[in-house]
Design a protein around this motif. Structure first.
Motif, PDB file in Angstrom:
ATOM      1  N   ALA A   1       0.834  -1.206   0.000  1.00  0.00           N
ATOM      2  CA  ALA A   1       0.000   0.000   0.000  1.00  0.00           C
ATOM      3  C   ALA A   1       0.867   1.255   0.000  1.00  0.00           C
ATOM      4  CB  ALA A   1      -0.923   0.010   1.213  1.00  0.00           C
ATOM      5  N   PHE A   2       0.365   2.281  -0.694  1.00  0.00           N
ATOM      6  CA  PHE A   2       0.959   3.608  -0.614  1.00  0.00           C
ATOM      7  C   PHE A   2      -0.154   4.562  -0.221  1.00  0.00           C
ATOM      8  CE2 PHE A   2       2.539   7.717  -1.902  1.00  0.00           C
ATOM      9  CZ  PHE A   2       3.905   7.659  -1.620  1.00  0.00           C
ATOM     10  N   PHE A   3       0.066   5.292   0.868  1.00  0.00           N
ATOM     11  CA  PHE A   3      -0.931   6.209   1.394  1.00  0.00           C
ATOM     12  C   PHE A   3      -0.556   7.634   0.977  1.00  0.00           C
ATOM     13  CE2 PHE A   3      -0.230   2.583   4.121  1.00  0.00           C
ATOM     14  CZ  PHE A   3      -1.509   2.072   4.333  1.00  0.00           C
ATOM     15  N   GLY A   4      -1.199   8.125  -0.075  1.00  0.00           N
ATOM     16  CA  GLY A   4      -0.894   9.461  -0.552  1.00  0.00           C
ATOM     17  C   GLY A   4      -1.354  10.503   0.447  1.00  0.00           C
ATOM     18  N   GLU A   5      -0.455  11.367   0.865  1.00  0.00           N
ATOM     19  CA  GLU A   5      -0.771  12.367   1.875  1.00  0.00           C
ATOM     20  C   GLU A   5      -1.166  13.709   1.265  1.00  0.00           C
ATOM     21  OE1 GLU A   5      -0.799  12.677   5.446  1.00  0.00           O
ATOM     22  OE2 GLU A   5      -1.243  10.570   5.123  1.00  0.00           O
ATOM     23  N   SER A   6      -0.351  14.231   0.389  1.00  0.00           N
ATOM     24  CA  SER A   6      -0.651  15.547  -0.170  1.00  0.00           C
ATOM     25  C   SER A   6       0.167  15.742  -1.441  1.00  0.00           C
ATOM     26  CB  SER A   6      -0.316  16.645   0.843  1.00  0.00           C
ATOM     27  OG  SER A   6      -0.759  17.915   0.393  1.00  0.00           O
ATOM     28  N   MET A   7      -0.270  16.674  -2.273  1.00  0.00           N
ATOM     29  CA  MET A   7       0.464  17.033  -3.480  1.00  0.00           C
ATOM     30  C   MET A   7       0.379  18.538  -3.687  1.00  0.00           C
ATOM     31  SD  MET A   7      -2.065  15.774  -6.574  1.00  0.00           S
ATOM     32  CE  MET A   7      -2.247  14.110  -5.984  1.00  0.00           C
ATOM     33  N   PHE A   8       1.265  19.054  -4.503  1.00  0.00           N
ATOM     34  CA  PHE A   8       1.230  20.481  -4.802  1.00  0.00           C
ATOM     35  C   PHE A   8       1.645  20.695  -6.246  1.00  0.00           C
ATOM     36  CE2 PHE A   8       5.711  20.037  -4.201  1.00  0.00           C
ATOM     37  CZ  PHE A   8       6.307  21.065  -4.904  1.00  0.00           C
ATOM     38  N   SER A   9       1.295  21.850  -6.774  1.00  0.00           N
ATOM     39  CA  SER A   9       1.629  22.166  -8.161  1.00  0.00           C
ATOM     40  C   SER A   9       1.861  23.667  -8.308  1.00  0.00           C
ATOM     41  CB  SER A   9       0.484  21.731  -9.090  1.00  0.00           C
ATOM     42  OG  SER A   9       0.840  21.922 -10.437  1.00  0.00           O
ATOM     43  N   ARG A  10       2.995  24.017  -8.888  1.00  0.00           N
ATOM     44  CA  ARG A  10       3.302  25.415  -9.187  1.00  0.00           C
ATOM     45  C   ARG A  10       3.324  25.681 -10.687  1.00  0.00           C
ATOM     46  NH1 ARG A  10       8.234  25.381  -4.787  1.00  0.00           N
ATOM     47  NH2 ARG A  10       6.965  25.792  -2.915  1.00  0.00           N
ATOM     48  N   ARG A  11       3.088  24.643 -11.471  1.00  0.00           N
ATOM     49  CA  ARG A  11       2.971  24.746 -12.916  1.00  0.00           C
ATOM     50  C   ARG A  11       1.810  23.865 -13.353  1.00  0.00           C
ATOM     51  NH1 ARG A  11       6.290  27.879 -11.640  1.00  0.00           N
ATOM     52  NH2 ARG A  11       8.330  28.343 -12.595  1.00  0.00           N
ATOM     53  N   THR A  12       1.194  24.213 -14.458  1.00  0.00           N
ATOM     54  CA  THR A  12       0.084  23.432 -14.971  1.00  0.00           C
ATOM     55  C   THR A  12       0.496  21.973 -15.148  1.00  0.00           C
ATOM     56  OG1 THR A  12      -0.798  25.355 -16.146  1.00  0.00           O
ATOM     57  CG2 THR A  12      -1.571  23.185 -16.858  1.00  0.00           C
ATOM     58  N   ASP A  13      -0.309  21.086 -14.592  1.00  0.00           N
ATOM     59  CA  ASP A  13      -0.154  19.627 -14.711  1.00  0.00           C
ATOM     60  C   ASP A  13       0.997  19.046 -13.901  1.00  0.00           C
ATOM     61  OD1 ASP A  13      -2.371  19.293 -16.286  1.00  0.00           O
ATOM     62  OD2 ASP A  13      -1.270  19.118 -18.167  1.00  0.00           O
ATOM     63  N   ALA A  14       1.718  19.860 -13.121  1.00  0.00           N
ATOM     64  CA  ALA A  14       2.876  19.320 -12.403  1.00  0.00           C
ATOM     65  C   ALA A  14       2.478  18.251 -11.387  1.00  0.00           C
ATOM     66  CB  ALA A  14       3.649  20.437 -11.708  1.00  0.00           C
ATOM     67  N   SER A  15       1.385  18.466 -10.647  1.00  0.00           N
ATOM     68  CA  SER A  15       0.965  17.450  -9.679  1.00  0.00           C
ATOM     69  C   SER A  15       0.424  16.217 -10.384  1.00  0.00           C
ATOM     70  CB  SER A  15      -0.077  18.016  -8.712  1.00  0.00           C
ATOM     71  OG  SER A  15      -1.258  18.405  -9.394  1.00  0.00           O
ATOM     72  N   LYS A  16      -0.212  16.397 -11.541  1.00  0.00           N
ATOM     73  CA  LYS A  16      -0.702  15.255 -12.312  1.00  0.00           C
ATOM     74  C   LYS A  16       0.467  14.406 -12.817  1.00  0.00           C
ATOM     75  CE  LYS A  16      -4.985  17.411 -13.957  1.00  0.00           C
ATOM     76  NZ  LYS A  16      -5.769  17.798 -15.165  1.00  0.00           N
ATOM     77  N   VAL A  17       1.529  15.064 -13.226  1.00  0.00           N
ATOM     78  CA  VAL A  17       2.727  14.346 -13.661  1.00  0.00           C
ATOM     79  C   VAL A  17       3.297  13.533 -12.500  1.00  0.00           C
ATOM     80  CG1 VAL A  17       5.132  14.641 -14.381  1.00  0.00           C
ATOM     81  CG2 VAL A  17       3.304  15.895 -15.551  1.00  0.00           C
ATOM     82  N   ALA A  18       3.363  14.138 -11.319  1.00  0.00           N
ATOM     83  CA  ALA A  18       3.871  13.420 -10.149  1.00  0.00           C
ATOM     84  C   ALA A  18       3.027  12.188  -9.858  1.00  0.00           C
ATOM     85  CB  ALA A  18       3.893  14.351  -8.937  1.00  0.00           C
ATOM     86  N   LEU A  19       1.709  12.340  -9.935  1.00  0.00           N
ATOM     87  CA  LEU A  19       0.831  11.218  -9.640  1.00  0.00           C
ATOM     88  C   LEU A  19       0.947  10.132 -10.708  1.00  0.00           C
ATOM     89  CD1 LEU A  19      -1.222  10.124  -7.659  1.00  0.00           C
ATOM     90  CD2 LEU A  19      -3.018  11.301  -8.948  1.00  0.00           C
ATOM     91  N   ALA A  20       1.090  10.528 -11.957  1.00  0.00           N
ATOM     92  CA  ALA A  20       1.269   9.547 -13.026  1.00  0.00           C
ATOM     93  C   ALA A  20       2.532   8.719 -12.788  1.00  0.00           C
ATOM     94  CB  ALA A  20       1.339  10.249 -14.379  1.00  0.00           C
TER      95      ALA A  20
END
Length: 239
Positions: free
Chosen positions: A123-142
């Motif tokens: 299991a991986f328990f995602g805690e939080s994400m952030f983005s300072r550029r468009t799609d940056a957090s989506k890229v991290a999650l991908a």
């Protein structure tokens, strides 16, 4: 409540609860067990065509565990946050024990996105994400989803459902279903048996670093565009 340490944190996650604070400056933490839980089924991550293009473009370089303190600090830099100083320090200690990880998204030398979470069993328990550029957090999650698929993980917990997560394939499940999935991800140990979950051996253990070896074999480790192409391939269909 007792001060957090890595062992206490792992016991909480193994039983299906997680800590939060009321604000950045709050002195107290409390444990949360949502009635409904958001998860992302690893085989149903929603890779939109625009995100696929971003992954393959080489616009961002993605790393892991390069700047865990920077990621958690960035996640806490918002008007409303549940990350207080005690939780931040405890998570950094947990990362030092190998049970917490970060994904960083870089534009040049600037940290422009990322996420962090806790790893236990499959299991991986995602805690939080952030983005300072468009799609940056989506890229991290991908990249996280691809890393979990290659590394033999089975459960990606996202805690609470949001429109952002739903757009990426997250679904909401009742607590009872989540507990069953968590138990399976911890090697079949009962959800209440935190000590067993922490100490039991796992057949074909999950491997958070398996993706790195795959990218290295492909000759694209550290190459933003070519590595992103592999990630997009691993995540399959687009829409």
């Amino acid at each position: 409540m007792s001060r957090l340490d890595p062992r206490l944190l792992l016991q909480g996650y193994a039983t299906g609860i997680f800590p939060m604070a009321d604000s950045r400056d709050a002195d107290e933490l409390f444990w949360v067990e949502p009635r409904n839980r958001a998860i992302i089924p690893l085989d149903h991550f929603h890779l939109a065509r625009s995100l696929r293009r971003t992954l393959r473009s080489g616009k961002f370089l993605v790393t892991h565990d390069t700047d865990f303190p920077g990621v958690i600090a960035a996640c806490a830099e918002r008007e409303e946050t549940w990350i207080n100083a005690e939780l931040e320090h405890a998570m950094i200690a947990l990362q030092g024990s190998g049970h917490a990880h970060s994904i960083e998204v870089w534009e040049g030398e600037q940290l422009v996105g990322g996420l962090y979470g806790v790893k236990l069993g499959r299991a991986f328990f995602g805690e939080s994400m952030f983005s300072r550029r468009t799609d940056a957090s989506k890229v991290a999650l991908a990249w996280l989803v691809a890393r979990m698929k290659v590394g033999n993980f089975s459960l990606l917990d996202c805690q609470f459902m949001t429109e952002h997560l739903a757009s990426l394939g997250a679904i909401s499940i009742p607590r009872e279903t989540y507990v069953a999935l968590l138990s399976a991800a911890l090697g079949g140990a009962a959800a209440g048996g935190a000590s067993a979950a922490l100490d039991a051996g796992f057949e074909a253990p999950p491997d958070f670093l398996a993706l790195d070896r795959l990218l290295e074999l492909a000759g694209v480790l550290g190459a933003a565009g070519p590595a992103g192409y592999v990630i997009a391939q691993l995540l399959g269909q687009t829409s």
